[in-house]
Write an enzyme that holds these catalytic residues in place. Structure first.
Site, mmCIF file in Angstrom:
data_model
loop_
_atom_site.group_PDB
_atom_site.id
_atom_site.type_symbol
_atom_site.label_atom_id
_atom_site.label_comp_id
_atom_site.label_asym_id
_atom_site.label_seq_id
_atom_site.Cartn_x
_atom_site.Cartn_y
_atom_site.Cartn_z
ATOM 1 N N LYS A 1 0.847 -1.213 0.000
ATOM 2 C CA LYS A 1 0.000 0.000 0.000
ATOM 3 C C LYS A 1 0.872 1.248 0.000
ATOM 4 O O LYS A 1 0.660 2.177 -0.787
ATOM 5 C CB LYS A 1 -0.882 0.010 1.239
ATOM 6 C CG LYS A 1 -1.599 1.329 1.501
ATOM 7 C CD LYS A 1 -2.522 1.285 2.707
ATOM 8 C CE LYS A 1 -1.823 1.503 4.008
ATOM 9 N NZ LYS A 1 -1.495 2.893 4.352
ATOM 10 N N ASN A 2 1.895 1.269 0.858
ATOM 11 C CA ASN A 2 2.677 2.491 1.041
ATOM 12 C C ASN A 2 3.739 2.715 -0.027
ATOM 13 O O ASN A 2 4.437 3.726 0.005
ATOM 14 C CB ASN A 2 3.287 2.518 2.448
ATOM 15 C CG ASN A 2 2.203 2.716 3.504
ATOM 16 O OD1 ASN A 2 1.064 3.034 3.177
ATOM 17 N ND2 ASN A 2 2.548 2.503 4.753
ATOM 18 N N CYS B 1 -5.656 13.031 12.601
ATOM 19 C CA CYS B 1 -5.668 11.588 12.348
ATOM 20 C C CYS B 1 -5.648 10.922 13.722
ATOM 21 O O CYS B 1 -5.117 11.466 14.682
ATOM 22 C CB CYS B 1 -4.425 11.225 11.543
ATOM 23 S SG CYS B 1 -4.061 9.479 11.561
ATOM 24 N N ARG C 1 0.199 14.587 12.825
ATOM 25 C CA ARG C 1 0.761 14.290 11.490
ATOM 26 C C ARG C 1 0.737 15.526 10.588
ATOM 27 O O ARG C 1 0.105 15.549 9.550
ATOM 28 C CB ARG C 1 0.012 13.117 10.856
ATOM 29 C CG ARG C 1 0.140 11.866 11.697
ATOM 30 C CD ARG C 1 -0.593 10.709 11.105
ATOM 31 N NE ARG C 1 0.115 10.176 9.928
ATOM 32 C CZ ARG C 1 -0.380 9.183 9.186
ATOM 33 N NH1 ARG C 1 -1.551 8.661 9.479
ATOM 34 N NH2 ARG C 1 0.278 8.723 8.140
ATOM 35 N N ASP D 1 4.576 0.702 12.090
ATOM 36 C CA ASP D 1 3.372 0.044 11.562
ATOM 37 C C ASP D 1 3.248 -1.401 12.019
ATOM 38 O O ASP D 1 2.243 -2.045 11.727
ATOM 39 C CB ASP D 1 3.362 0.092 10.025
ATOM 40 C CG ASP D 1 3.139 1.497 9.525
ATOM 41 O OD1 ASP D 1 3.314 1.736 8.319
ATOM 42 O OD2 ASP D 1 2.818 2.374 10.354
ATOM 43 N N ARG E 1 -8.827 -0.475 4.704
ATOM 44 C CA ARG E 1 -7.995 0.536 4.036
ATOM 45 C C ARG E 1 -6.650 -0.054 3.640
ATOM 46 O O ARG E 1 -6.049 0.346 2.667
ATOM 47 C CB ARG E 1 -7.751 1.722 4.981
ATOM 48 C CG ARG E 1 -8.980 2.505 5.334
ATOM 49 C CD ARG E 1 -8.616 3.743 6.107
ATOM 50 N NE ARG E 1 -7.507 4.427 5.431
ATOM 51 C CZ ARG E 1 -6.874 5.475 5.941
ATOM 52 N NH1 ARG E 1 -7.213 5.933 7.121
ATOM 53 N NH2 ARG E 1 -5.895 6.063 5.283
HETATM 54 C C1 EPZ Z 1 4.124 7.024 6.389
HETATM 55 O O1 EPZ Z 1 3.310 8.032 6.939
HETATM 56 C C2 EPZ Z 1 3.235 5.800 6.248
HETATM 57 N N1 EPZ Z 1 2.140 6.108 5.314
HETATM 58 C C3 EPZ Z 1 2.681 5.416 7.623
HETATM 59 O O2 EPZ Z 1 1.912 4.224 7.452
HETATM 60 C C4 EPZ Z 1 3.859 5.126 8.540
HETATM 61 O O3 EPZ Z 1 3.368 4.829 9.826
HETATM 62 C C5 EPZ Z 1 4.789 6.346 8.606
HETATM 63 O O4 EPZ Z 1 5.208 6.713 7.279
HETATM 64 C C6 EPZ Z 1 6.037 6.098 9.443
HETATM 65 O O5 EPZ Z 1 6.746 5.012 8.899
HETATM 66 C C7 EPZ Z 1 2.396 6.102 3.983
HETATM 67 O O6 EPZ Z 1 3.514 5.866 3.544
HETATM 68 C C8 EPZ Z 1 1.232 6.389 3.082
HETATM 69 P P1 EPZ Z 1 6.039 10.430 8.470
HETATM 70 P P2 EPZ Z 1 3.842 9.554 6.959
HETATM 71 O O7 EPZ Z 1 5.920 11.674 7.658
HETATM 72 O O8 EPZ Z 1 4.738 9.795 5.810
HETATM 73 C C9 EPZ Z 1 6.120 13.831 11.766
HETATM 74 C C10 EPZ Z 1 0.054 2.834 7.710
HETATM 75 O O9 EPZ Z 1 -0.387 2.272 8.716
HETATM 76 N N2 EPZ Z 1 6.022 14.772 10.636
HETATM 77 O O10 EPZ Z 1 7.190 9.523 8.211
HETATM 78 O O11 EPZ Z 1 2.654 10.433 7.137
HETATM 79 C C11 EPZ Z 1 4.870 12.957 11.908
HETATM 80 O O12 EPZ Z 1 3.890 13.625 12.667
HETATM 81 C C12 EPZ Z 1 0.504 4.261 7.785
HETATM 82 O O13 EPZ Z 1 0.177 2.282 6.581
HETATM 83 C C13 EPZ Z 1 5.989 16.134 10.888
HETATM 84 O O14 EPZ Z 1 6.013 16.575 12.049
HETATM 85 O O15 EPZ Z 1 4.701 9.576 8.273
HETATM 86 C C14 EPZ Z 1 5.407 11.734 12.604
HETATM 87 O O16 EPZ Z 1 5.478 11.988 13.986
HETATM 88 C C15 EPZ Z 1 0.219 4.882 9.141
HETATM 89 N N3 EPZ Z 1 5.910 17.002 9.839
HETATM 90 C C16 EPZ Z 1 6.830 11.609 12.034
HETATM 91 O O17 EPZ Z 1 7.160 12.889 11.517
HETATM 92 C C17 EPZ Z 1 5.886 16.568 8.533
HETATM 93 O O18 EPZ Z 1 5.828 17.412 7.610
HETATM 94 C C18 EPZ Z 1 6.972 10.580 10.918
HETATM 95 O O19 EPZ Z 1 5.931 10.814 10.001
HETATM 96 C C19 EPZ Z 1 5.927 15.178 8.301
HETATM 97 C C20 EPZ Z 1 6.001 14.298 9.364
#
Ligand code: EPZ
Length: 425
Positions: free
Chosen positions: A22-23, A116, A121, A312, A404
């Site tokens: 998915k990701n 979320c 996020r 995850d 999802r």
């Molecule tokens: C990706 O989400 C995945 N989703 C998530 O999978 C996964 O849990 C996550 O990466 C971490 O591995 C997809 O790839 C579609 P991040 P993402 O940006 O990119 C903070 C699932 O279950 N952050 O790596 O949204 C954020 O709040 C989903 O399949 C900021 O503060 O995660 C988090 O604490 C859930 N500002 C951390 O960084 C930003 O601009 C990591 O988030 C971006 C992120």
């Protein structure tokens, strides 16, 4: 709303095919926006999030053909660089259209994802990077409104540094950089295999990218991208989820179309818990074989960016620790609210104490079936695993969360011997 009913006690055994990731599929679907020529994808999983992304792209003017796991996307008629709130609010990954739309059309209007269940996020790092590449970005009535005002109408290559490792942030900026003027360097880049899969797809479209999979990615902008075909990588989180389900039930499974290569941290912990795991890779296929002990030993985990233990998979390990022998500590360092499955597992009899981002667990002999509620995608998977080992029936409500990210999970688990059925609302 549909629910799942699971009668616990079955020992999972047999063979199951793992779907595409998915990701990886979500950013790769967005990559079609970067080109006026068709992008043909295979091994695309059949998930609600994929359906939502295809709907989002179609309303922008992308022509889409879908047959089984094959999807062809033609963005030559892209004429509406807009991602509306109605679609974005159901899937945060919609933010991944921002970089490609800006790079291809010179403008984009993308609804902010909003909150979320697992955390705030924010997308500030996505915006910070695009600003550094010369975009003019504001927020207007809940929408990110981005425009390239530079005369040349192109983003400019820049040296970007993300404050924290962000998977979709890295992906958005890498896609935007493909059509920028000059070289972009992304430091502190995410190293997840899905980032590498996206980079490989972009390179097959003619992008010039090096360093994907490391924390420093270089992208040399080109004038246009061309037609390409790409096979989506296997879903390592679905793989890990089925490994945990088999491990919790003392089972033996063969997972087809996937490999241990993307899951070292998870495999390591399952070995510590007492499982035997082996991977097989031939020219035509790859698979994983797991044999579980009668009862697992509890294992402590700490989530962190790849290649460390993936957030995850945290909920799934909370489920297996619930009935394992011994105590374990789980630390969630990525999201601020990713323990919502804990209170549901407690309803089934799990011994869990939460203190901030730390959960202290003591395994119990048996869980008791009960009615529980799914709160987010991976929490749902955790409740399914717990239901498989609980005594009696477990009813899991709000399983739209599960749909999802898992492709027909109840059918795949039934094929492994689970007593599980979906009850339509
Ligand atoms: C990706 O989400 C995945 N989703 C998530 O999978 C996964 O849990 C996550 O990466 C971490 O591995 C997809 O790839 C579609 P991040 P993402 O940006 O990119 C903070 C699932 O279950 N952050 O790596 O949204 C954020 O709040 C989903 O399949 C900021 O503060 O995660 C988090 O604490 C859930 N500002 C951390 O960084 C930003 O601009 C990591 O988030 C971006 C992120």
């Amino acid at each position: 709303m549909d629910k799942l009913v699971i009668t616990g006690g079955a020992r999972l055994s047999g063979e199951v095919a793992i779907s595409g990731a998915k990701n990886a599929a979500l950013p790769i679907l967005c990559a079609c926006l970067l080109s006026s020529e068709p992008l043909t994808l295979s091994n695309v999983p059949n998930l609600n999030d994929i359906g939502t992304m295809l709907k989002l792209l179609a309303q922008m003017g992308v022509k889409i053909e879908r047959e089984g796991d094959r999807v062809t996307l033609d963005a030559s008629g892209l004429d509406n660089p807009l991602a509306p709130y109605e679609l974005v609010k159901t899937m945060r990954a919609s933010i991944l259209v921002l970089g490609p739309l800006l790079a291809r059309c010179g403008e984009a209007r993308v609804s902010l994802p909003g909150g979320c269940a697992i955390g705030a996020r924010p997308v500030d790092q996505h915006i910070k990077g695009l600003l550094a590449m010369g975009a003019d970005i504001g927020v207007d009535h809940g929408y990110v409104v981005a425009k390239i005002t530079d005369a040349g109408g192109k983003l400019k290559g820049a040296r970007l540094f993300t404050d924290m490792v962000t998977v979709t942030g890295t992906e958005n900026l890498m896609m935007a950089a493909c059509l920028a003027d000059g070289e972009t360097v992304i430091e502190n880049a995410a190293r997840e295999p899905e980032v590498v899969d996206l980079a490989q797809c972009l390179v097959s479209m003619g992008a010039q990218i090096s360093g994907a999979g490391t924390d420093l990615i270089r992208v040399r902008g080109v004038s246009r991208l061309h037609a390409a075909s790409h096979r989506i990588m296997p879903d390592r989180i679905e793989t890990g989820t089925f490994l945990c389900a088999a491990a919790a039930t003392g089972g033996e499974v063969w997972l087809k179309g996937t490999s241990t290569g993307y899951l070292d941290a998870v495999v390591d912990k399952l070995l510590d818990a007492g499982c035997e795991i082996s991977g097989e890779k031939t020219a035509s296929h790859e698979s994983i074989h797991l044999v579980a002990p009668k009862r697992l030993k509890a294992v402590s985990i700490r989530t962190a960016p790849y290649p460390a233990f993936p957030t995850d998979m945290q909920a799934q390990f909370m489920a297996i620790n619930a009935v394992a022998e011994g105590t374990a500590i789980i630390r969630e360092t990525i999201f601020e609210n990713r323990f919502m499955h804990a209170v549901e597992l407690q309803r089934l009899g799990a011994d869990i104490k939460i203190d901030g981002n730390t959960a202290v667990m003591a395994g119990v002999e048996k869980l008791q079936g009960a009615t529980v509620m799914a709160t987010d995608l991976r929490a749902s998977a955790s409740l399914v695993i717990a239901g498989l080992v609980a005594e009696g029936d477990t009813h899991i409500e709000r399983i739209y969360h599960l749909d999802r990210g898992y492709d027909h999970i109840e059918a795949k688990l039934t094929a492994l011997g689970a007593a599980i059925r979906r009850e339509k609302a």
